[in-house]
Design a protein around this motif. Structure first.
Motif, PDB file in Angstrom:
ATOM      1  N   UNK A 202     119.663 -90.166  30.501  1.00  0.00           N
ATOM      2  CA  UNK A 202     119.404 -90.781  29.347  1.00  0.00           C
ATOM      3  C   UNK A 202     118.937 -89.793  28.182  1.00  0.00           C
ATOM      4  N   UNK A 203     117.804 -88.900  28.407  1.00  0.00           N
ATOM      5  CA  UNK A 203     117.256 -88.116  27.607  1.00  0.00           C
ATOM      6  C   UNK A 203     118.378 -87.215  26.964  1.00  0.00           C
ATOM      7  N   UNK A 204     119.332 -86.694  27.767  1.00  0.00           N
ATOM      8  CA  UNK A 204     120.513 -85.696  27.229  1.00  0.00           C
ATOM      9  C   UNK A 204     121.150 -86.600  25.907  1.00  0.00           C
ATOM     10  N   UNK A 205     121.215 -87.887  26.176  1.00  0.00           N
ATOM     11  CA  UNK A 205     122.094 -88.704  25.315  1.00  0.00           C
ATOM     12  C   UNK A 205     121.049 -88.893  23.930  1.00  0.00           C
ATOM     13  N   UNK A 206     120.019 -89.074  24.243  1.00  0.00           N
ATOM     14  CA  UNK A 206     119.056 -89.132  23.153  1.00  0.00           C
ATOM     15  C   UNK A 206     119.198 -87.998  22.375  1.00  0.00           C
ATOM     16  N   UNK A 207     119.133 -86.954  22.851  1.00  0.00           N
ATOM     17  CA  UNK A 207     118.952 -85.602  22.215  1.00  0.00           C
ATOM     18  C   UNK A 207     120.256 -85.516  21.371  1.00  0.00           C
ATOM     19  N   UNK A 208     121.275 -85.780  22.041  1.00  0.00           N
ATOM     20  CA  UNK A 208     122.686 -85.537  21.389  1.00  0.00           C
ATOM     21  C   UNK A 208     122.723 -86.382  19.929  1.00  0.00           C
ATOM     22  N   UNK A 209     122.418 -87.636  20.259  1.00  0.00           N
ATOM     23  CA  UNK A 209     122.361 -88.523  19.254  1.00  0.00           C
ATOM     24  C   UNK A 209     121.394 -88.091  18.094  1.00  0.00           C
TER      25      UNK A 209
ATOM     26  N   UNK B  89     113.358 -96.301  26.977  1.00  0.00           N
ATOM     27  CA  UNK B  89     114.061 -95.624  26.152  1.00  0.00           C
ATOM     28  C   UNK B  89     113.565 -95.311  24.850  1.00  0.00           C
ATOM     29  N   UNK B  90     112.846 -96.332  24.273  1.00  0.00           N
ATOM     30  CA  UNK B  90     112.282 -96.438  23.022  1.00  0.00           C
ATOM     31  C   UNK B  90     111.203 -95.559  22.960  1.00  0.00           C
ATOM     32  N   UNK B  91     110.289 -95.303  24.137  1.00  0.00           N
ATOM     33  CA  UNK B  91     109.283 -94.459  24.434  1.00  0.00           C
ATOM     34  C   UNK B  91     109.740 -93.090  24.268  1.00  0.00           C
ATOM     35  N   UNK B  92     110.732 -92.770  24.880  1.00  0.00           N
ATOM     36  CA  UNK B  92     111.368 -91.427  24.706  1.00  0.00           C
ATOM     37  C   UNK B  92     112.087 -90.867  23.390  1.00  0.00           C
ATOM     38  N   UNK B  93     112.494 -92.123  22.756  1.00  0.00           N
ATOM     39  CA  UNK B  93     112.972 -91.627  21.431  1.00  0.00           C
ATOM     40  C   UNK B  93     111.822 -91.699  20.403  1.00  0.00           C
ATOM     41  N   UNK B  94     110.676 -92.420  20.630  1.00  0.00           N
ATOM     42  CA  UNK B  94     109.364 -92.241  19.750  1.00  0.00           C
ATOM     43  C   UNK B  94     108.775 -90.948  20.015  1.00  0.00           C
ATOM     44  N   UNK B  95     108.835 -90.322  21.056  1.00  0.00           N
ATOM     45  CA  UNK B  95     108.093 -88.903  21.556  1.00  0.00           C
ATOM     46  C   UNK B  95     109.168 -88.051  20.481  1.00  0.00           C
ATOM     47  N   UNK B  96     110.381 -88.269  20.727  1.00  0.00           N
ATOM     48  CA  UNK B  96     111.482 -87.083  20.045  1.00  0.00           C
ATOM     49  C   UNK B  96     111.260 -87.154  18.696  1.00  0.00           C
ATOM     50  N   UNK B  97     111.126 -88.445  17.961  1.00  0.00           N
ATOM     51  CA  UNK B  97     111.367 -88.532  16.420  1.00  0.00           C
ATOM     52  C   UNK B  97     110.201 -88.692  15.690  1.00  0.00           C
ATOM     53  N   UNK B  98     108.972 -89.264  16.263  1.00  0.00           N
ATOM     54  CA  UNK B  98     107.765 -89.762  15.494  1.00  0.00           C
ATOM     55  C   UNK B  98     106.960 -88.193  14.832  1.00  0.00           C
ATOM     56  N   UNK B  99     106.879 -88.463  13.760  1.00  0.00           N
ATOM     57  CA  UNK B  99     106.156 -87.194  12.968  1.00  0.00           C
ATOM     58  C   UNK B  99     104.734 -87.662  12.739  1.00  0.00           C
ATOM     59  N   UNK B 100     104.348 -88.875  13.121  1.00  0.00           N
ATOM     60  CA  UNK B 100     103.088 -89.265  12.500  1.00  0.00           C
ATOM     61  C   UNK B 100     102.224 -89.689  13.742  1.00  0.00           C
ATOM     62  N   UNK B 101     102.673 -89.973  14.865  1.00  0.00           N
ATOM     63  CA  UNK B 101     101.993 -90.209  15.847  1.00  0.00           C
ATOM     64  C   UNK B 101     101.187 -89.071  16.964  1.00  0.00           C
ATOM     65  N   UNK B 102     100.225 -89.428  17.404  1.00  0.00           N
ATOM     66  CA  UNK B 102      99.618 -88.101  18.160  1.00  0.00           C
ATOM     67  C   UNK B 102      99.972 -88.209  19.612  1.00  0.00           C
TER      68      UNK B 102
END
Ligand SMILES: C[S@@+](CC[C@H](N)C(=O)[O-])C[C@H]1O[C@@H](n2cnc3c(N)ncnc32)[C@H](O)[C@@H]1O
Length: 424
Positions: free
Chosen positions: A247-254, A47-60
């Motif tokens: 899981x993905x839909x919930x992360x995007x809603x958050x 779930x963290x991996x998905x969250x990092x993809x969604x939010x990280x501005x600095x990771x490639x």
């Protein structure tokens, strides 16, 4: 899936900011969160991996490590790759691609190394799935595997990002030298305007007077309004077997931006009206048309959009980006008419940068300017003394992000003929 070893590559010099961002997003600390050269390693869940993809501005990218073992030959690579449970991640009906990088590997050919890893993956599937194996697709693979070889170790990763994360999904219109969104975010972090640890943004207005297609201003406006970096793109993990759409839909809603947030004002301008058009269209797609104001105009003439604030820019330089506006077409030091870019490179320090510095000194008292450039002599050229210099890489080009403080009345001016400075 709760304890994965994730590696997030980033541009050199950005590791510590990325570690702060990853800490904020995952809560991991200590041995679970380590800055390495060129990236950050974190023990975290799927779930963290998905969250990092969604939010990280600095990771490639966000990579999941699936093997790390010593090797000496291509046959060792075959054995290491054959021991990975690829069937947990994808099916033999999907396509895949392997990208191999190496640092001091003793192997003769990276192509052959890649081929052996590919054979191992295909053979494992063939054995497990009744003779069916996934095929290679180099342009639009369903799944990407990364192999990294050092002198002694082979590390294999399965990618969760797909297209690199600097592709936020909103840029369709771009100029000749757009900045990567990840580098724009790193500039905002280094300037202190954005704190990747707390997610907070300075109340100081932000302005890019050479905004091109708007990367810095749009990135800033998204941060200020709380729009997640990856909210308008797709990701590689959507094609991996552990993916669950709820899981993905919930992360995007958050991640939906809070309506009560009052964003800091963000401004951009460019001498090229075509670029301003591009920037406006990009801002629209990025969902920040209301949060950023773009205007046409010469950086040497535009007056400050607010009483004080922070300027962040990568000015025109090099072969591809000409200086436009009033500095273009004026006589050069020899008296001959100067032509655009060449004038910015003149022996006396560059007409454009000399004029930009005097415009800032005269009209931008109270502002702080952060300028990204590969030109280590820029402060000398501008006859300004920098108060900070932060090493950064724009792709393969080594740069510095210089900070200049525009102090009211007495700008911190250099002597007219300064001595060359030692470079770090
Ligand atoms: C290196 S590019 C900036 C790219 C931008 N950060 C982006 O991501 O698209 C430099 C920009 O400076 C602009 N420029 C050149 N001379 C200028 C001037 N005198 N005043 C304002 N902008 C100028 C160019 O049109 C170009 O868009």
């Amino acid at each position: 899936m709760n304890e994965l070893s994730l590696f997030l590559p980033c541009a050199a010099g950005v590791e510590d900011f990325l570690a702060q961002e990853v800490h904020a997003l995952t809560g991991r600390v200590g041995q679970d969160l380590l800055s390495a050269r060129g990236g950050v390693r974190v023990r975290a869940g799927w779930r963290d991996a998905l969250k990092l993809n969604l939010h990280s501005r600095l990771a490639q990218r966000v990579l999941i490590e699936v093997a790390h073992a010593p090797y000496r030959s291509e046959n060792d690579l075959y054995a290491i790759a054959g021991g990975v449970a690829w069937e947990v991640w994808f099916t033999p009906k999907q396509t895949f691609k392997i990208e191999t990088t190496a640092q001091h590997s003793p192997l003769q050919s990276l192509n052959f190394a890649t081929l052996r890893i590919k054979d191992a993956i295909a053979d494992r599937f063939r054995a497990k799935a009744g003779g069916v194996r996934p095929s290679i697709e180099t342009q639009w693979p369903d799944v990407r595997v990364f192999a990294h070889l050092t002198t002694e170790f082979c590390t294999l990763y399965i990618d969760t990002s797909g297209e690199p994360l600097f592709k936020r999904g909103w840029r369709q219109d771009k100029g000749d030298a757009p900045l990567k969104e990840t580098l724009a975010a790193a500039m905002l972090a280094a300037s202190g305007w954005w704190n990747p640890e707390t997610g907070e943004v300075s109340p100081q207005p932000l302005y890019d007077p050479c905004c091109g297609s708007g990367t810095i201003a749009i990135e800033a406006a998204q941060i200020a309004t709380g729009i997640a970096a990856g909210s308008s793109r797709r990701f590689g993990f959507e094609k991996l077997l552990p993916f669950q759409s709820h899981v993905w839909a919930a992360l995007k809603a958050e991640a939906a931006p809070r309506a009560d947030r009052r964003p800091t004002p963000v401004f951009g301008s460019d001498v090229s009206h075509r670029m301003v058009d591009f920037a406006e269209r990009n801002a629209e797609r990025a969902g920040v048309a209301q949060a950023v104001q773009f205007r046409g105009g010469d950086a040497l003439q535009r007056m400050p959009p607010a009483e004080s604030g922070v300027i962040v820019l990568n000015p025109p330089y090099g072969e591809r980006i000409e200086v436009g506006g009033v500095a273009r077409g004026r006589a050069g030091p020899s008296g001959a008419p100067a032509r655009g870019r060449e004038e910015a490179q003149t022996e006396d320090g560059g007409e454009f940068f000399v004029q930009l510095a005097s415009h800032w000194k005269k009209n931008y008292a109270g502002w702080t300017a952060w300028v990204l450039t590969p030109d280590m002599q820029l402060p000398k050229r501008m006859r300004l003394k920098e108060s900070r210099r932060v090493p950064m890489w724009n792709g393969p080009i080594e740069c510095r992000l210089f900070r200049f403080d525009m102090v009211a009345g007495s700008a911190r001016e250099r002597a007219p003929a300064p001595q060359p400075q030692p470079q770090p």
